[in-house]
Design an enzyme around this catalytic site. Structure first.
Site, PDB file in Angstrom:
ATOM      1  N   LEU A 215      22.163  30.254  52.751  1.00 34.29           N
ATOM      2  CA  LEU A 215      22.633  31.058  51.638  1.00 34.29           C
ATOM      3  C   LEU A 215      21.465  31.347  50.686  1.00 34.29           C
ATOM      4  CD1 LEU A 215      25.917  29.047  50.933  1.00 34.29           C
ATOM      5  CD2 LEU A 215      25.637  31.082  52.368  1.00 34.29           C
ATOM      6  N   ALA A 216      21.628  32.368  49.851  1.00 31.30           N
ATOM      7  CA  ALA A 216      20.565  32.765  48.928  1.00 31.30           C
ATOM      8  C   ALA A 216      20.178  31.627  47.994  1.00 31.30           C
ATOM      9  CB  ALA A 216      21.029  33.969  48.114  1.00 31.30           C
ATOM     10  N   CYS A 217      21.147  30.742  47.672  1.00 29.26           N
ATOM     11  CA  CYS A 217      20.879  29.641  46.757  1.00 29.26           C
ATOM     12  C   CYS A 217      20.177  28.474  47.441  1.00 29.26           C
ATOM     13  CB  CYS A 217      22.199  29.169  46.148  1.00 29.26           C
ATOM     14  SG  CYS A 217      23.409  28.735  47.413  1.00 29.26           S
ATOM     15  N   GLY A 218      19.953  28.561  48.762  1.00 27.61           N
ATOM     16  CA  GLY A 218      19.261  27.500  49.483  1.00 27.61           C
ATOM     17  C   GLY A 218      20.206  26.569  50.216  1.00 27.61           C
TER      18      GLY A 218
END
Ligand code: FMN
Length: 172
Positions: A155-158
């Site tokens: 995900l973009a948040c890691g």
């Protein structure tokens, strides 16, 4: 099977929006006439020019854009469509679709479409698991929309999120 079909491809403000370029290209190669409609927020993630180059059609973003031959665009394109696919579908757009909102070109057009609608939710796991989002997904399904379950991926948040049994991918 897809040859000659008119597909509306909706793109929303998700990090996964870049993947829709590949999907648009694949559909064009299959012989589809692809019309991409982006939310304003989606243009932060990928440029409409990418989709115009891949599909040969104007990418629609603004409901009040006057730069086209005169027809009420969201209605004419809605009549034309054989299938609407929204990929990635943000939590925000899913909420709009569930509740019949029509405050941008994408949600307005989808509301005017009588054809089959497919949505591919893509978002952070905490957002996806939020009961409000899950309720909105169920409401969309109850109106006959097909929902493609997100794959597991980065995900973009890691974080890594998604359903373990749904294959792999990044965000959608
Ligand atoms: C880097 C970044 C990535 C994002 N990824 C997602 C996402 O995958 N799914 C989602 O629902 N929202 C995501 N958002 C938040 C949406 O962009 C935001 O809710 C926006 O209002 C959605 O607008 P739209 O539904 O009109 O496209 C992200 C925001 C940022 C800054």
């Amino acid at each position: 099977m897809l040859k000659g079909k008119n597909i509306i491809l909706g793109v929303t403000g998700s990090i996964a929006a870049y993947k829709t370029a590949g999907l648009a290209s694949m559909l064009v190669k299959q012989g589809c006439n692809v019309h991409v409609i982006m939310t304003e927020n989606a243009t932060n993630f990928i440029n409409p020019i990418t989709f115009e180059s891949l599909t040969g059609n104007k990418c629609l973003v603004d409901t009040f854009d006057r730069n086209f031959q005169y027809q009420v665009e969201h209605v004419s394109i809605a009549k034309l469509a054989d299938v609407v696919m929204i990929a990635p579908a943000s939590a925000n757009v899913i909420a709009k679709l569930a509740h019949g909102m029509a405050d941008d070109m994408l949600s307005t057009t989808v509301l005017a479409c009588k054809c089959k609608k497919i949505i591919a939710p893509a978002m952070n796991t905490n957002m996806y698991e939020n009961p409000i989002v899950q309720d909105n997904i169920r409401i969309c399904q109850s109106y006959g929309m097909e929902v493609i379950t997100p794959a597991v991926g980065y995900l973009a948040c890691g974080d890594v999120g998604g359903r373990q049994d749904a294959g792999t991918g990044d965000s959608f």
